[in-house]
Write a protein that holds these residues in place. Structure first.
Motif, PDB file in Angstrom:
ATOM      1  N   ALA A 416       0.833  -1.201   0.000  1.00 41.35           N
ATOM      2  CA  ALA A 416       0.000   0.000   0.000  1.00 41.35           C
ATOM      3  C   ALA A 416       0.867   1.250   0.000  1.00 41.35           C
ATOM      4  O   ALA A 416       1.823   1.363   0.770  1.00 41.35           O
ATOM      5  CB  ALA A 416      -0.919  -0.001   1.220  1.00 41.35           C
ATOM      6  N   GLY A 417       0.533   2.201  -0.900  1.00 40.62           N
ATOM      7  CA  GLY A 417       1.256   3.461  -0.977  1.00 40.62           C
ATOM      8  C   GLY A 417       2.469   3.442  -1.877  1.00 40.62           C
ATOM      9  O   GLY A 417       3.062   4.505  -2.130  1.00 40.62           O
ATOM     10  N   VAL A 418       2.859   2.284  -2.375  1.00 43.00           N
ATOM     11  CA  VAL A 418       4.039   2.175  -3.237  1.00 43.00           C
ATOM     12  C   VAL A 418       3.616   2.359  -4.696  1.00 43.00           C
ATOM     13  O   VAL A 418       2.629   1.762  -5.147  1.00 43.00           O
ATOM     14  CB  VAL A 418       4.747   0.819  -3.046  1.00 43.00           C
ATOM     15  CG1 VAL A 418       5.826   0.617  -4.092  1.00 43.00           C
ATOM     16  CG2 VAL A 418       5.341   0.737  -1.647  1.00 43.00           C
ATOM     17  N   TYR A 430      -0.461  -6.806 -12.597  1.00 41.27           N
ATOM     18  CA  TYR A 430      -1.222  -5.910 -11.736  1.00 41.27           C
ATOM     19  C   TYR A 430      -2.658  -5.677 -12.185  1.00 41.27           C
ATOM     20  O   TYR A 430      -3.413  -4.993 -11.481  1.00 41.27           O
ATOM     21  CB  TYR A 430      -0.508  -4.561 -11.649  1.00 41.27           C
ATOM     22  CG  TYR A 430       0.943  -4.667 -11.268  1.00 41.27           C
ATOM     23  CD1 TYR A 430       1.325  -5.267 -10.073  1.00 41.27           C
ATOM     24  CD2 TYR A 430       1.951  -4.192 -12.112  1.00 41.27           C
ATOM     25  CE1 TYR A 430       2.661  -5.380  -9.717  1.00 41.27           C
ATOM     26  CE2 TYR A 430       3.295  -4.297 -11.764  1.00 41.27           C
ATOM     27  CZ  TYR A 430       3.633  -4.900 -10.570  1.00 41.27           C
ATOM     28  OH  TYR A 430       4.965  -5.011 -10.227  1.00 41.27           O
ATOM     29  N   ARG A 431      -3.047  -6.217 -13.316  1.00 41.47           N
ATOM     30  CA  ARG A 431      -4.374  -5.901 -13.867  1.00 41.47           C
ATOM     31  C   ARG A 431      -5.494  -6.306 -12.917  1.00 41.47           C
ATOM     32  O   ARG A 431      -6.432  -5.537 -12.688  1.00 41.47           O
ATOM     33  CB  ARG A 431      -4.557  -6.591 -15.225  1.00 41.47           C
ATOM     34  CG  ARG A 431      -5.876  -6.236 -15.877  1.00 41.47           C
ATOM     35  CD  ARG A 431      -5.886  -6.494 -17.362  1.00 41.47           C
ATOM     36  NE  ARG A 431      -6.980  -5.775 -17.994  1.00 41.47           N
ATOM     37  CZ  ARG A 431      -7.029  -5.439 -19.263  1.00 41.47           C
ATOM     38  NH1 ARG A 431      -6.010  -5.741 -20.072  1.00 41.47           N
ATOM     39  NH2 ARG A 431      -8.063  -4.796 -19.764  1.00 41.47           N
ATOM     40  N   ARG A 432      -5.425  -7.511 -12.366  1.00 40.46           N
ATOM     41  CA  ARG A 432      -6.493  -7.954 -11.461  1.00 40.46           C
ATOM     42  C   ARG A 432      -6.523  -7.092 -10.195  1.00 40.46           C
ATOM     43  O   ARG A 432      -7.603  -6.799  -9.657  1.00 40.46           O
ATOM     44  CB  ARG A 432      -6.312  -9.431 -11.111  1.00 40.46           C
ATOM     45  CG  ARG A 432      -7.438  -9.993 -10.265  1.00 40.46           C
ATOM     46  CD  ARG A 432      -7.414 -11.502 -10.184  1.00 40.46           C
ATOM     47  NE  ARG A 432      -8.426 -12.007  -9.284  1.00 40.46           N
ATOM     48  CZ  ARG A 432      -9.707 -12.166  -9.587  1.00 40.46           C
ATOM     49  NH1 ARG A 432     -10.134 -11.850 -10.799  1.00 40.46           N
ATOM     50  NH2 ARG A 432     -10.574 -12.633  -8.702  1.00 40.46           N
ATOM     51  N   ILE A 433      -5.372  -6.691  -9.711  1.00 40.31           N
ATOM     52  CA  ILE A 433      -5.315  -5.790  -8.554  1.00 40.31           C
ATOM     53  C   ILE A 433      -6.079  -4.511  -8.849  1.00 40.31           C
ATOM     54  O   ILE A 433      -6.928  -4.070  -8.063  1.00 40.31           O
ATOM     55  CB  ILE A 433      -3.851  -5.465  -8.191  1.00 40.31           C
ATOM     56  CG1 ILE A 433      -3.193  -6.666  -7.534  1.00 40.31           C
ATOM     57  CG2 ILE A 433      -3.783  -4.243  -7.276  1.00 40.31           C
ATOM     58  CD1 ILE A 433      -1.728  -6.441  -7.196  1.00 40.31           C
ATOM     59  N   ASP A 462      -3.432   0.719  -3.320  1.00 37.19           N
ATOM     60  CA  ASP A 462      -4.258   1.130  -2.188  1.00 37.19           C
ATOM     61  C   ASP A 462      -4.170   0.137  -1.030  1.00 37.19           C
ATOM     62  O   ASP A 462      -4.399   0.504   0.119  1.00 37.19           O
ATOM     63  CB  ASP A 462      -5.730   1.246  -2.606  1.00 37.19           C
ATOM     64  CG  ASP A 462      -5.963   2.344  -3.637  1.00 37.19           C
ATOM     65  OD1 ASP A 462      -5.208   3.334  -3.617  1.00 37.19           O
ATOM     66  OD2 ASP A 462      -6.899   2.200  -4.446  1.00 37.19           O
ATOM     67  N   LEU A 463      -3.881  -1.130  -1.332  1.00 33.85           N
ATOM     68  CA  LEU A 463      -3.913  -2.192  -0.335  1.00 33.85           C
ATOM     69  C   LEU A 463      -2.569  -2.896  -0.236  1.00 33.85           C
ATOM     70  O   LEU A 463      -1.727  -2.797  -1.136  1.00 33.85           O
ATOM     71  CB  LEU A 463      -4.987  -3.233  -0.699  1.00 33.85           C
ATOM     72  CG  LEU A 463      -6.431  -2.754  -0.867  1.00 33.85           C
ATOM     73  CD1 LEU A 463      -7.289  -3.880  -1.426  1.00 33.85           C
ATOM     74  CD2 LEU A 463      -6.994  -2.269   0.464  1.00 33.85           C
ATOM     75  N   PRO A 486      -5.026 -10.096  -1.471  1.00 25.68           N
ATOM     76  CA  PRO A 486      -5.167  -8.762  -0.876  1.00 25.68           C
ATOM     77  C   PRO A 486      -5.509  -8.830   0.606  1.00 25.68           C
ATOM     78  O   PRO A 486      -6.049  -9.829   1.091  1.00 25.68           O
ATOM     79  CB  PRO A 486      -6.316  -8.138  -1.669  1.00 25.68           C
ATOM     80  CG  PRO A 486      -6.961  -9.237  -2.414  1.00 25.68           C
ATOM     81  CD  PRO A 486      -6.115 -10.456  -2.359  1.00 25.68           C
ATOM     82  N   GLU A 487      -5.200  -7.776   1.319  1.00 26.31           N
ATOM     83  CA  GLU A 487      -5.479  -7.733   2.762  1.00 26.31           C
ATOM     84  C   GLU A 487      -6.964  -7.897   3.055  1.00 26.31           C
ATOM     85  O   GLU A 487      -7.352  -8.397   4.114  1.00 26.31           O
ATOM     86  CB  GLU A 487      -4.972  -6.418   3.355  1.00 26.31           C
ATOM     87  CG  GLU A 487      -5.651  -5.181   2.799  1.00 26.31           C
ATOM     88  CD  GLU A 487      -5.152  -3.896   3.425  1.00 26.31           C
ATOM     89  OE1 GLU A 487      -5.877  -3.352   4.286  1.00 26.31           O
ATOM     90  OE2 GLU A 487      -4.054  -3.436   3.059  1.00 26.31           O
ATOM     91  N   THR A 488      -7.827  -7.502   2.104  1.00 30.34           N
ATOM     92  CA  THR A 488      -9.271  -7.624   2.296  1.00 30.34           C
ATOM     93  C   THR A 488      -9.710  -9.082   2.383  1.00 30.34           C
ATOM     94  O   THR A 488     -10.829  -9.360   2.828  1.00 30.34           O
ATOM     95  CB  THR A 488     -10.014  -6.954   1.131  1.00 30.34           C
ATOM     96  OG1 THR A 488      -9.533  -7.502  -0.109  1.00 30.34           O
ATOM     97  CG2 THR A 488      -9.791  -5.458   1.129  1.00 30.34           C
TER      98      THR A 488
END
Length: 559
Positions: A416-418, A430-433, A462-463, A486-488
């Motif tokens: 997150a944030g990078v 990264y497309r699915r992200i 974001d995550l 993902p963290e979710t």
């Protein structure tokens, strides 16, 4: 907004409009019914329920049960005390509450007199409601039962291990779909496809604070990232995997096959918290650089932690009776999951490339300890890995990344944030992200990438994301095939194996008592506390029996 959501919104408006007038009839100011949160506090006071009901009301799923209790209490205060009245109050709340509030003939009667002896059905019904509430609270926010369904974590965790998952460690997730049948996950009892939840209400992702963050090598339970769309014919198979297989087999376009599956009603859609639960080892955390070289895992360019029970495929030639007996006694499995044949020899690993290994007697999943044990009993034993030229459909399923289970990466885990550079070549990573996990609209126009209608050359996550792998490294469907977690999607940490049974065993056989009442750590399981547990129950039962006997004896002596 869907019609059902419009209906729910209007029904809530009707509920609180009626509550406005009900408050006035009960001696409170009506405007208090319109203040979120406070209105429930006032309502609880008016029907003389404990203040802590407010906490339960604000919890998704639990709040539905508590609202029903308040509606029944209100019905009682206005003389609507029949069973049919209570059913109408709960199911038709959007009609019942305005009817009570605006009717000039329905008067406030007051609290229902306490019954000297409640009918047994009512007493059991009330007890059942609160049992469901208590169990749902525990299951949602503290501990949930989970069964190991596959061999991907063997021999650390075995098929047939029954676990309690600690949801508090990393912070319990607030249910995003509160309208769900109690004690179910995503399907109705006895069905593998019929949903046990309604998606009429969907809440945003929110997690309570935990006392720990996920660290490298933690064993983690999580929602299967590709489980948002499920293939009905086999819910254990990822829709995305089935789609790729059909494209490969038929040569047709993915869009055409996808539309065929939709037209044939082959798909189930599930929200995040209703996706199937998986359990793996977190081998890399946000910001880590991960690489698999010839079957060996490296994190940040250093050899990664290897659990004592981690297994890889080994080829064995010229073995003796000791090896054959060990394999059969310890249920060592073949890479295709077939297990031992009747003669104690493993299968040849159907589905695996055998072109250069036919001279070996068998291949098996072995730990380092077993390899050392076998060396003096075999003419030859060697680790079997795929070379870099063999593509097995590994993530990200792109011709620019011909990775496989034994040769994967290097890959940096998103944090997150990078910010990362984004181009057509690395987009498959990264497309699915971007599209699914973080909810942006993405289009590709030639060499240009457009996110939310704006051309971009970089992307900021974001995550946080994690990379999961099974300890049974050559028989595990994990992040090497479906990418980041993902963290979710994090559910919790396995804490205790309370029961362990061999798969396909009968009701009263196959118990692995040496694994029961064992705590889970990064190496696997602690020693079993089963006999201590049983002894404790016997001692407590004996003490209670002795005390009761003494009490009865004293009572008789007084007479």
């Amino acid at each position: 907004m869907r019609p059902i959501q419009i209906f729910l919104l209007l029904s809530v408006v009707a509920l609180f409009a009626g509550l406005y007038k009900v408050f006035e009839k009960m001696g409170e100011k009506g405007w208090k019914a319109l203040i979120p949160g406070y209105n429930f506090y006032v309502w609880i006071k008016l029907v003389k329920r404990p203040w802590w009901y407010l906490i339960l009301i604000l919890i998704p799923t639990i709040g539905m049960y508590m609202l029903g209790i308040l509606l029944v209490d209100t019905a009682n205060y206005f003389g609507k005390r029949k069973f049919t009245d209570h059913v109408f109050a709960v199911l038709g709340y959007f009609i019942f509450m305005p009817m009570i509030g605006f009717s000039k003939t329905i008067k406030l009667i007051g609290e229902k007199p306490k019954e000297k002896e409640k009918p047994w059905l009512k007493e059991w019904g009330e007890a059942a409601v609160f049992a469901v509430i208590a169990a749902t609270l525990i299951r949602t926010f503290a501990f949930e039962a989970f069964t190991i369904p596959t061999s991907s974590m063997e021999k650390t965790l075995l098929r047939g291990d029954y676990l309690f998952v600690n949801k508090m460690k990393y912070g319990a997730k607030i249910p995003s779909n509160p309208l769900t049948l109690p004690f179910t996950h995503n399907t109705m009892y006895g069905s593998s496809t019929k949903p046990s939840f309604l998606d009429w209400i969907e809440l945003p992702y929110l997690r309570l604070p935990g006392w720990a963050s996920i660290k490298n090598n933690d064993i983690v339970v999580f929602n299967f990232p590709e489980g948002d769309t499920v293939w009905k014919q086999n819910t254990n198979v990822s829709y995305y995997g089935e789609l790729r297989n059909r494209v490969y087999r038929t040569g047709e376009s993915a869009d055409r096959i996808r539309q065929q599956m939709i037209d044939n009603d082959e798909l189930l859609i599930r929200p995040v918290d209703k996706e199937d639960n998986y359990i793996k080892r977190c081998v890399a955390i946000p910001g880590d650089k991960l690489e698999v070289r010839k079957g060996d895992l490296y994190i940040n360019d250093k050899p990664a932690f290897r659990a004592d029970n981690q297994q890889n495929t080994y080829l064995v030639q010229g073995y003796d009776g000791f090896v054959a007996k060990y394999l059969k006694d310890n249920d060592v499995e073949a890479p295709d999951g077939d297990g031992l044949e009747d003669d104690g020899i493993l299968g040849n690993g159907n589905g695996y490339r055998m072109d250069s290994i036919n001279f070996f007697d068998f291949q098996a999943q072995l730990t380092n300890k077993e390899v050392e044990l076998f060396k003096s009993h075999c003419a030859r034993i060697e680790k079997y890995t795929w070379d870099t030229t063999f593509f097995d459909g590994a993530f990200p399923q792109s011709p620019d990344y011909k990775w496989n289970r034994d040769n994967f990466g290097p890959l940096v885990i998103p944090k997150a944030g990078v910010k990362v550079e984004l181009n057509v070549k690395n987009l498959p990573l990264y497309r699915r992200i971007i599209e699914v996990y973080e909810g942006h609209e993405l289009k590709v126009n030639g060499s240009q990438i457009v996110i939310d209608n704006s051309p971009v050359t970089s992307y900021t996550f974001d995550l946080d994301y994690y990379f999961m792998m099974g300890d049974n490294r050559h028989n595990s469907l994990d992040s090497r095939y479906w990418g980041f977690v993902p963290e979710t999607h994090i559910v919790g940490s396995p804490s205790l194996v309370w029961l362990s049974k061999r798969p396909n065993s009968t009701l009263f056989s196959g118990f692995r008592t040496h694994r029961m009442i064992s705590f889970v750590n990064n190496e696997g399981l602690t020693a079993s506390f089963l006999w201590y547990f049983i002894s404790g129950i016997i001692v407590i039962t004996g003490i209670n029996y002795f005390r009761r006997s003494r009490k009865e004896a004293k009572a008789k002596a007084k007479k």
